[in-house]
Every structure is written in structure tokens, then in C-alpha cells.
Scaffold this motif. Structure first.
Motif, PDB file in Angstrom:
ATOM      1  N   GLY A 129     -16.061  -2.844  20.039  1.00 49.42           N
ATOM      2  CA  GLY A 129     -16.176  -1.894  21.154  1.00 49.42           C
ATOM      3  C   GLY A 129     -16.205  -2.547  22.533  1.00 49.42           C
ATOM      4  N   GLY A 130     -16.509  -3.856  22.582  1.00 51.70           N
ATOM      5  CA  GLY A 130     -16.588  -4.531  23.879  1.00 51.70           C
ATOM      6  C   GLY A 130     -15.459  -5.512  24.115  1.00 51.70           C
ATOM      7  N   LEU A 131     -14.393  -5.394  23.342  1.00 47.38           N
ATOM      8  CA  LEU A 131     -13.281  -6.356  23.444  1.00 47.38           C
ATOM      9  C   LEU A 131     -12.740  -6.496  24.865  1.00 47.38           C
ATOM     10  N   ALA A 132     -12.595  -5.360  25.556  1.00 53.85           N
ATOM     11  CA  ALA A 132     -11.968  -5.388  26.884  1.00 53.85           C
ATOM     12  C   ALA A 132     -12.743  -6.317  27.828  1.00 53.85           C
ATOM     13  N   VAL A 133     -14.080  -6.319  27.696  1.00 54.78           N
ATOM     14  CA  VAL A 133     -14.900  -7.166  28.566  1.00 54.78           C
ATOM     15  C   VAL A 133     -14.624  -8.642  28.274  1.00 54.78           C
ATOM     16  N   LEU A 134     -14.556  -8.982  26.987  1.00 52.70           N
ATOM     17  CA  LEU A 134     -14.293 -10.384  26.612  1.00 52.70           C
ATOM     18  C   LEU A 134     -12.915 -10.811  27.104  1.00 52.70           C
ATOM     19  N   GLN A 135     -11.957  -9.916  26.901  1.00 56.72           N
ATOM     20  CA  GLN A 135     -10.586 -10.266  27.264  1.00 56.72           C
ATOM     21  C   GLN A 135     -10.421 -10.381  28.774  1.00 56.72           C
ATOM     22  N   ALA A 136     -11.148  -9.537  29.522  1.00 59.32           N
ATOM     23  CA  ALA A 136     -11.078  -9.628  30.996  1.00 59.32           C
ATOM     24  C   ALA A 136     -11.630 -10.970  31.469  1.00 59.32           C
ATOM     25  N   ARG A 137     -12.562 -11.538  30.704  1.00 56.74           N
ATOM     26  CA  ARG A 137     -13.136 -12.849  31.087  1.00 56.74           C
ATOM     27  C   ARG A 137     -12.418 -14.003  30.415  1.00 56.74           C
ATOM     28  N   ARG A 138     -11.324 -13.690  29.786  1.00 56.30           N
ATOM     29  CA  ARG A 138     -10.476 -14.701  29.123  1.00 56.30           C
ATOM     30  C   ARG A 138     -11.222 -15.481  28.045  1.00 56.30           C
ATOM     31  N   ILE A 139     -12.104 -14.778  27.342  1.00 60.19           N
ATOM     32  CA  ILE A 139     -12.792 -15.391  26.192  1.00 60.19           C
ATOM     33  C   ILE A 139     -11.880 -15.238  24.980  1.00 60.19           C
ATOM     34  N   ARG A 140     -11.657 -16.327  24.270  1.00 64.42           N
ATOM     35  CA  ARG A 140     -10.803 -16.255  23.070  1.00 64.42           C
ATOM     36  C   ARG A 140     -11.481 -15.406  22.011  1.00 64.42           C
ATOM     37  N   VAL A 141     -10.731 -14.527  21.387  1.00 70.35           N
ATOM     38  CA  VAL A 141     -11.275 -13.689  20.317  1.00 70.35           C
ATOM     39  C   VAL A 141     -10.444 -13.912  19.062  1.00 70.35           C
ATOM     40  N   TYR A 142     -11.097 -14.456  18.037  1.00 76.29           N
ATOM     41  CA  TYR A 142     -10.422 -14.739  16.778  1.00 76.29           C
ATOM     42  C   TYR A 142     -10.766 -13.676  15.736  1.00 76.29           C
ATOM     43  N   SER A 143      -9.779 -13.389  14.907  1.00 74.74           N
ATOM     44  CA  SER A 143     -10.029 -12.506  13.761  1.00 74.74           C
ATOM     45  C   SER A 143      -9.061 -12.900  12.659  1.00 74.74           C
ATOM     46  N   SER A 144      -9.172 -12.238  11.524  1.00 79.63           N
ATOM     47  CA  SER A 144      -8.168 -12.427  10.474  1.00 79.63           C
ATOM     48  C   SER A 144      -6.887 -11.709  10.907  1.00 79.63           C
ATOM     49  N   PRO A 145      -5.746 -12.057  10.313  1.00 77.07           N
ATOM     50  CA  PRO A 145      -4.501 -11.338  10.653  1.00 77.07           C
ATOM     51  C   PRO A 145      -4.614  -9.844  10.366  1.00 77.07           C
ATOM     52  N   LEU A 146      -5.309  -9.477   9.284  1.00 78.86           N
ATOM     53  CA  LEU A 146      -5.439  -8.055   8.946  1.00 78.86           C
ATOM     54  C   LEU A 146      -6.251  -7.322  10.018  1.00 78.86           C
ATOM     55  N   THR A 147      -7.358  -7.913  10.452  1.00 77.72           N
ATOM     56  CA  THR A 147      -8.165  -7.280  11.510  1.00 77.72           C
ATOM     57  C   THR A 147      -7.348  -7.174  12.802  1.00 77.72           C
ATOM     58  N   ALA A 148      -6.599  -8.221  13.130  1.00 73.31           N
ATOM     59  CA  ALA A 148      -5.783  -8.188  14.354  1.00 73.31           C
ATOM     60  C   ALA A 148      -4.774  -7.041  14.276  1.00 73.31           C
ATOM     61  N   ARG A 149      -4.180  -6.860  13.099  1.00 75.52           N
ATOM     62  CA  ARG A 149      -3.198  -5.781  12.914  1.00 75.52           C
ATOM     63  C   ARG A 149      -3.865  -4.414  13.049  1.00 75.52           C
ATOM     64  N   ARG A 150      -5.051  -4.303  12.436  1.00 74.66           N
ATOM     65  CA  ARG A 150      -5.750  -3.018  12.475  1.00 74.66           C
ATOM     66  C   ARG A 150      -6.244  -2.691  13.889  1.00 74.66           C
ATOM     67  N   VAL A 151      -6.684  -3.693  14.623  1.00 73.03           N
ATOM     68  CA  VAL A 151      -7.121  -3.456  16.012  1.00 73.03           C
ATOM     69  C   VAL A 151      -5.925  -2.977  16.842  1.00 73.03           C
ATOM     70  N   ARG A 152      -4.749  -3.558  16.569  1.00 76.93           N
ATOM     71  CA  ARG A 152      -3.540  -3.138  17.294  1.00 76.93           C
ATOM     72  C   ARG A 152      -3.244  -1.655  17.031  1.00 76.93           C
ATOM     73  N   GLN A 153      -3.441  -1.232  15.771  1.00 79.50           N
ATOM     74  CA  GLN A 153      -3.181   0.177  15.424  1.00 79.50           C
ATOM     75  C   GLN A 153      -4.254   1.101  15.977  1.00 79.50           C
ATOM     76  N   LEU A 154      -5.526   0.692  15.836  1.00 81.04           N
ATOM     77  CA  LEU A 154      -6.635   1.591  16.176  1.00 81.04           C
ATOM     78  C   LEU A 154      -6.941   1.605  17.669  1.00 81.04           C
ATOM     79  N   TYR A 155      -6.711   0.473  18.334  1.00 77.26           N
ATOM     80  CA  TYR A 155      -7.025   0.360  19.768  1.00 77.26           C
ATOM     81  C   TYR A 155      -5.800  -0.208  20.484  1.00 77.26           C
ATOM     82  N   PRO A 156      -4.746   0.609  20.638  1.00 78.37           N
ATOM     83  CA  PRO A 156      -3.489   0.079  21.177  1.00 78.37           C
ATOM     84  C   PRO A 156      -3.635  -0.489  22.590  1.00 78.37           C
ATOM     85  N   ALA A 157      -4.646  -0.037  23.334  1.00 76.89           N
ATOM     86  CA  ALA A 157      -4.804  -0.520  24.714  1.00 76.89           C
ATOM     87  C   ALA A 157      -5.404  -1.930  24.769  1.00 76.89           C
ATOM     88  N   ALA A 158      -6.022  -2.383  23.669  1.00 76.16           N
ATOM     89  CA  ALA A 158      -6.686  -3.699  23.681  1.00 76.16           C
ATOM     90  C   ALA A 158      -5.653  -4.819  23.649  1.00 76.16           C
TER      91      ALA A 158
END
Ligand SMILES: [Zn+2]
Length: 258
Positions: free
Chosen positions: A106-135
Motif C-alpha cells: 500500500g505504500g509503494l508509491a512513497v518508496l518509489q518516489a524516494r528511489r528506494i529499490r523494491v524487490y519481489s518475486s517475478p510472480l508478485t511483480a506481475r501481480r502488482v502490475r495487474q492489481l496496481y497499474p499506476a505503481a
């Protein structure tokens, strides 16, 4: 008297739905082992009286702080980053996401705005792309088994199989013997398995046994929601799974919760 009581019951839900939701409790951060902190953020759900807590981890390392999962929302994520700066005198250098649900991302946008690297599994990355297209896209760096070293800190990320969610992973700190089970593990006070919208009840028991067999030395086991404890939480989650299998109607255990 009976009528009065019945009338109260009928009115109560409307009274609850009426006023705007009260302020959330302040973000809580507590140490559970040297350099390891559990933070708890909160979210209100319509019709649920108490705010719903969610746990994540902060790990202090010689190379900066590592965050495991974001709070529920951007505001609490800002507060958490501020806590890390004020209390640990560090910055979050890396964030890891254990599955693609709001209590984790839920707080991804804040991390990304501060250029903090966010790691996940490929499946989670794919699901985040589907569920939160703006992220912004996550870095799909985590394999089914990944060891991260930062200074003297070792952090293991492990995918035991689908359980609460198809992509849930757990995190293990071997030096501190802290296991972050996330939503795959229920707290001792839980009487249900939580949100089963994306759960795999057939495979959850095997995933749990894999975690039990792999981390028998865990001193602290942190569930996704509620109070942490020892390996008894794994046994308790197993009991809840057995109960669900016996009833053969797991939907009866559903909660509108994460
Ligand atoms: Zn979840």
C-alpha cells in the motif's frame, strides 16, 4: 426489555455506518531481536469496529535499513521512513515485498518516489502490475530461494508454495532467528484463516509444513497480523487449516480482512 434489546441490535449497524471513521491509531514500532523491529500499521474497514493491524519488519544493517513490506497506505509509510531516520539514523536502502496485497504494497508509491529499490518475486511483480497499474514496476529479483547479505546481516527469502496467496514468501534472519511468516502464519488469538479470496487451502498445509521443517530454530515468529510469538504460531495455523478441512466449508471462516 426484550424489545428494547432487539431494537438496539437493529439500530447498532446504522449508528456505526453513520459517522466518518475515527483517526487511525499511531504507527507502532517494537524491537523483537537485536536490530530487528516489527512495525504495525492500521486500516479501517467499513462495518469492522476495530482498526485492522498489519505487521512488517525493519532490519538495521551496516548498509542501511531493510524494510519488509510497506504499511497499509502512503501516509503511514511516510511515518515509518521518518521513524527509521529519527530512531535508527538510517535510510531504507532496500524494500522487499512478500505478496501483492494492500497490507504489503500500500505504500509503494512513497518508496518509489524516494528511489528506494523494491524487490519481489517475478510472480508478485506481475501481480502488482495487474492489481496496481499506476505503481512503478517492482524489481523481480527474488528467486524461490534468495539470500541477501548486508554487512553482517543475513536475510533469507523463501517461497514455500501457494498458501494465503499464490505468491506469498517468508523471510528468515538466521543470526537473530526471526521468522517473518507474513499472512501465511496466523496469530495465536486468530480463530479463522483471514482473507481467503486468493488462498489455496489445498496447498497451504504443505507450504506450512515446509516452513516448519526449514526453520525449527525460530525464536520469534511474526504473523502478518496481530501478536508475534514462537513456533507455536505455526502449529496454531496448522490447527486452523485442519479445522477448515474438517468443516469442508472454509467460506464460513471468511473475513472481509486482509
Ligand atoms: Zn494478503
Amino acid at each position: 426489555m426484550f424489545f428494547f434489546f432487539a431494537a438496539l441490535l437493529a439500530v447498532a449497524p446504522r449508528v456505526w455506518a453513520g459517522p466518518p471513521p475515527a483517526a487511525l491509531p499511531p504507527l507502532r514500532v517494537r524491537a523483537v531481536a537485536p536490530d530487528v523491529f516489527v512495525y504495525t500499521s492500521y486500516r479501517r474497514y467499513p462495518g469492522v469496529a476495530a482498526p485492522v493491524p498489519a505487521n512488517g519488519l525493519i532490519v538495521r544493517t551496516r548498509q542501511g535499513a531493510v524494510l519488509i513490506d510497506t504499511p497499509w497506505d502512503p501516509e503511514q509509510t511516510q511515518q515509518l521512513l521518518q521513524w527509521v531516520a529519527d530512531s535508527l539514523h538510517q535510510r531504507v536502502r532496500l524494500a522487499l515485498v512478500t505478496h501483492a496485497h494492500q497490507d504489503r504494497v500500500g505504500g509503494l508509491a512513497v518508496l518509489q518516489a524516494r528511489r528506494i529499490r523494491v524487490y519481489s518475486s517475478p510472480l508478485t511483480a506481475r501481480r502488482v502490475r495487474q492489481l496496481y497499474p499506476a505503481a512503478a514496476p517492482l524489481t523481480a529479483a527474488l528467486k524461490p530461494y534468495t539470500l541477501i547479505r548486508a554487512g553482517r546481516t543475513r536475510l533469507e527469502l523463501f517461497f514455500p508454495g501457494p498458501a494465503h496467496a499464490p505468491d506469498n514468501i517468508v523471510a528468515w534472519l538466521p543470526r537473530q532467528k526471526v521468522l517473518f511468516g507474513g499472512c501465511l502464519v496466523r496469530e495465536q488469538a486468530a480463530t479463522s484463516l483471514g482473507n481467503l479470496d486468493e488462498a489455496n487451502l489445498t496447498r497451504w498445509p504443505a507450504a506450512l509444513r515446509t516452513v516448519q521443517a526449514r526453520y525449527p530454530k525460530a525464536r520469534v515468529v511474526v504473523p502478518g497480523h496481530g501478536q508475534w510469538g514462537g513456533t507455536a504460531l505455526l502449529a496454531h495455523t496448522d490447527e486452523l487449516l485442519r479445522g477448515a478441512a474438517r468443516r469442508k466449508s472454509p467460506t464460513a471462516l471468511r473475513e472481509p480482512l486482509p
